[in-house]
Each structure stands twice: as structure tokens, then as C-alpha cells.
Design an enzyme around this catalytic site. Structure first.
Site, PDB file in Angstrom:
ATOM      1  N   ASP A 113      24.032   1.392  50.863  1.00  0.00           N
ATOM      2  CA  ASP A 113      24.706   2.588  51.362  1.00  0.00           C
ATOM      3  C   ASP A 113      24.636   3.644  50.246  1.00  0.00           C
ATOM      4  OD1 ASP A 113      26.739   4.183  52.731  1.00  0.00           O
ATOM      5  OD2 ASP A 113      28.144   3.399  51.249  1.00  0.00           O
ATOM      6  N   ASP A 115      26.896   7.071  49.783  1.00  0.00           N
ATOM      7  CA  ASP A 115      28.157   7.632  49.271  1.00  0.00           C
ATOM      8  C   ASP A 115      29.183   6.548  48.985  1.00  0.00           C
ATOM      9  OD1 ASP A 115      28.156  10.761  49.447  1.00  0.00           O
ATOM     10  OD2 ASP A 115      27.050  10.036  51.179  1.00  0.00           O
ATOM     11  N   ASP A 306      30.467   0.480  51.353  1.00  0.00           N
ATOM     12  CA  ASP A 306      31.883   0.646  51.034  1.00  0.00           C
ATOM     13  C   ASP A 306      32.708   1.198  52.184  1.00  0.00           C
ATOM     14  OD1 ASP A 306      30.732   3.217  51.025  1.00  0.00           O
ATOM     15  OD2 ASP A 306      32.496   3.939  49.962  1.00  0.00           O
TER      16      ASP A 306
END
Ligand SMILES: O=P(O)(O)OC[C@H]1O[C@H](O[C@H]2O[C@H](CO)[C@@H](O)[C@H](O)[C@H]2O)[C@H](O)[C@@H](O)[C@@H]1O
Length: 321
Positions: A113, A115, A306
Site C-alpha cells: 500500500d 499512504d 494500513d
């Protein structure tokens, strides 16, 4: 680099921390703050997923609750919960040997991922730069394993941050997948680069909704609408909490006209996307298939993410065993 706030991980919220989905977590010593192995099992974050047309008062309240839940206040009484959370979600770095052992004889494929995982969470989405050190780590990873960036951002924007042409990029929450421009090593049989855009027909609609949302939300200081090509983000990180209701109502007032779109939520962001059965999990499955590992046991996919949207990928990995 920038002088804006960098938001520190908070594993209690599940939203301001990073997770590494790998294998059943074995409780170990308390790890330092950072990235954690997440067992994507029983407890899943509540997702505000509804037909975007559902505009009732209950929906606004639910949406607001969810917006607040993405930023719970820190309370010292939560320390025990935090400790127990960490015991059940130990650091991947403490299990490096186990990971190496589990990977023996298998092709590792890395899914990352962007960000909050490769870059810190910052106030201004346009300034979420990754460090040169992190870029080197990703470059090194891609030398050995097929590596994909799977992001909610539009593909071009995430590429501008990462700047590595040897990677796969799956932008717009996996709705825009491209093979590496550099080298043919991991391309599919047809040697195509743009591999998958399952929401193409939604482009005019997304553009229209983008314009409406920019117009609607311009009166709210701090609100920012980001066009991620096949989906949109409405950021509220810099909006005063007392104006969140107004913002939620504005977003709903636009999206209610578009029943073919749905609303999901990430870290201090509302996301509007096509109601098709496609997400980061589907993108992961698609990439595994493109690489020839659809039903293979000779592969060890590792996904580091996240956010709530990453849970779709965690679930796919869990279901694969
Ligand atoms: O899937 P990701 O790569 O994690 O993208 C999810 C969203 O990330 C970005 O927003 C988040 O990061 C910003 C910069 O740190 C932060 O300001 C914001 O509050 C976060 O939600 C991006 O701007 C969104 O478009 C992505 O959907």
C-alpha cells in the site's frame, strides 16, 4: 522535506497504524511501535459501505460515527487494551525467521500500500512523499520479487511519488492496473502494460461527481476533494470536527443522485467509488493470476497495508490460507 504534521501510528484505532498480513500471528514479546502482523480474522473494521443513494438521517449519523471512529481520543485507561492489542498483533520484524522459513521454495510476491505504509500520513495529501531510503528498499525488493503498489490514489499520482518503473501499479483501489514499464520480466503473456480497468465506463460519472463535490464543499475550510480517476476522496483531516456533519451531508447530497456509486471510508477520508465488485483484494487476485500463481501453492504473497481498504486484500490472503 515538509513542515506539516506527520501523524504517528496508533494501533488502537486500527486506522493510524500499519499492518503486515502474513501468517497466523504467534503472541511474542511486545514489539516497538511500527508495523505489525495483522491476522485478518474475526475482528474487521466496520465499513461504511452503502449504496451512495441512501441519504437518510440514520445514514448521516452512521457516517459521522465512522468519521469520528477514525480518530479516537487517546486515554490512559486504554493502555491495557493497547498492550493486549500488541500481544495479538506482534511485529513482523520479530518473526523474520518464521517468514524466511515459510518462504522456502516459494516465489514471494510483494504487495505494498502507499499512504501510511510507504509514506507517512501527513496533513496535505499532495505532500505525502516517501523517503529516499524507503524508495531504495522498494527498489531492492523489486530486484528479487515481483512487486506491486496497491493504492487508493490514481495510478499516475502514486507513480509520481514512487518513481520506480520496475513495479506493478494498481491505482484507484485496484481499478487501474499496469505492468512494469521497465523490462519484460513480469509482464503477462500478451506483453500488455495496462492490464485491467474494470470501471472504465464510470469515468464520465466520476468526473461529474468530482465537479459537484468540489463546488458543494468549497464553503468548508480544510475540505479537499481529490480526483483519483476511477474513484474520489473527500478529505476531512483538516476540517474542524464541528463541521463534519455539514460535510457528510454535502457529500451525501451529491452521491444520492448516483446509485451506481458507493461510499467507503479510509483514514480521515470519505471515498466514493463505483459499486462494482472490485477492490484491493480483487486486484491482488488479478495480479497473482497474471503472474501465473492463481491456484499455486508455490507462492507466498505478502501484503503490507494500513487502512480499511487493505482489509479486502488481507481477507483474500486469509481465504487462500
Ligand atoms: O491506499 P492508499 O495508498 O493508502 O491511499 C488511501 C488514501 O491515501 C491518501 O489519503 C491518506 O493520506 C493522506 C496523506 O498522508 C492523508 O492526508 C489523508 O488523511 C489519508 O486519508 C490519499 O490522499 C487518498 O486519495 C487515498 O485514497
Amino acid at each position: 522535506m515538509t513542515n506539516q504534521n506527520v501523524i504517528v501510528s496508533d494501533p488502537r484505532s486500527g486506522l493510524e497504524s500499519s499492518f503486515l498480513s502474513f501468517s497466523p500471528a504467534v503472541p511474542g514479546p511486545l514489539p516497538p511501535p511500527g508495523r505489525f502482523i495483522a491476522v485478518p480474522a474475526k475482528k474487521s473494521f466496520k465499513n461504511i459501505e452503502s449504496a451512495a443513494g441512501d441519504h437518510g438521517a440514520n445514514r448521516i449519523t452512521a457516517l459521522l460515527d465512522s468519521m469520528r471512529a477514525s480518530s479516537p481520543p487517546r486515554r490512559s485507561s486504554e493502555t491495557e487494551n493497547l498492550k493486549s492489542w500488541i500481544v495479538h498483533h506482534p511485529s513482523a520484524l520479530d518473526m523474520f525467521e518464521e517468514i524466511i522459513n515459510a518462504s522456502k521454495g516459494k516465489q514471494i510476491i510483494m504487495f505494498l500500500d502507499y499512504d501510511g505504509t510507504l509514506s507517512p500520513i501527513v496533513d496535505d495529501p499532495d505532500k505525502a512523499f516517501m523517503t529516499a531510503e524507503m524508495r531504495e528498499a522498494v527498489r531492492d525488493t523489486a530486484k528479487y520479487f515481483p512487486t506491486a503498489i496497491v493504492s487508493g490514489r490514481c495510478r499516475a499520482k502514486v507513480f509520481n511519488f514512487v518513481k520506480l518503473s520496475e513495479l506493478y501499479y494498481a491505482g484507484s483501489h485496484g481499478m487501474d492496473i499496469k505492468a512494469p514499464a521497465k523490462g519484460r520480466k513480469y509482464r503477462n503473456g500478451n506483453n500488455q502494460t495496462v492490464l485491467c480497468q474494470p470501471a472504465r465506463e464510470f469515468l464520465p460519472m466520476i468526473d461529474e461527481v468530482y465537479k459537484s463535490l468540489v463546488e458543494k464543499t468549497k464553503s468548508i475550510p480544510g475540505a479537499k476533494v481529490e480526483n483519483n480517476k476511477f474513484c474520489l476522496s473527500v478529505h476531512f483531516r483538516r476540517v474542524e470536527e464541528k463541521r463534519w456533519t455539514e460535510l457528510a451531508e454535502q457529500v451525501k447530497s451529491v452521491t444520492k443522485e448516483y446509485p451506481k456509486l458507493r461510499l467507503t471510508q479510509g483514514r480521515k477520508v470519505l471515498e466514493i467509488r463505483p459499486s462494482i465488485k472490485w477492490d484491493k483484494g480483487k486486484a491482488l487476485e488479478f495480479l497473482l493470476e497474471s503472474l501465473g500463481y492463481a491456484n499455486s501453492n508455490d507462492v507466498l504473497p505478502i501484503y503490507i497495508g494500513d487502512d480499511r481498504t487493505d482489509e479486502d486484500a488481507f481477507k483474500v490472503l486469509r481465504d487462500r490460507g
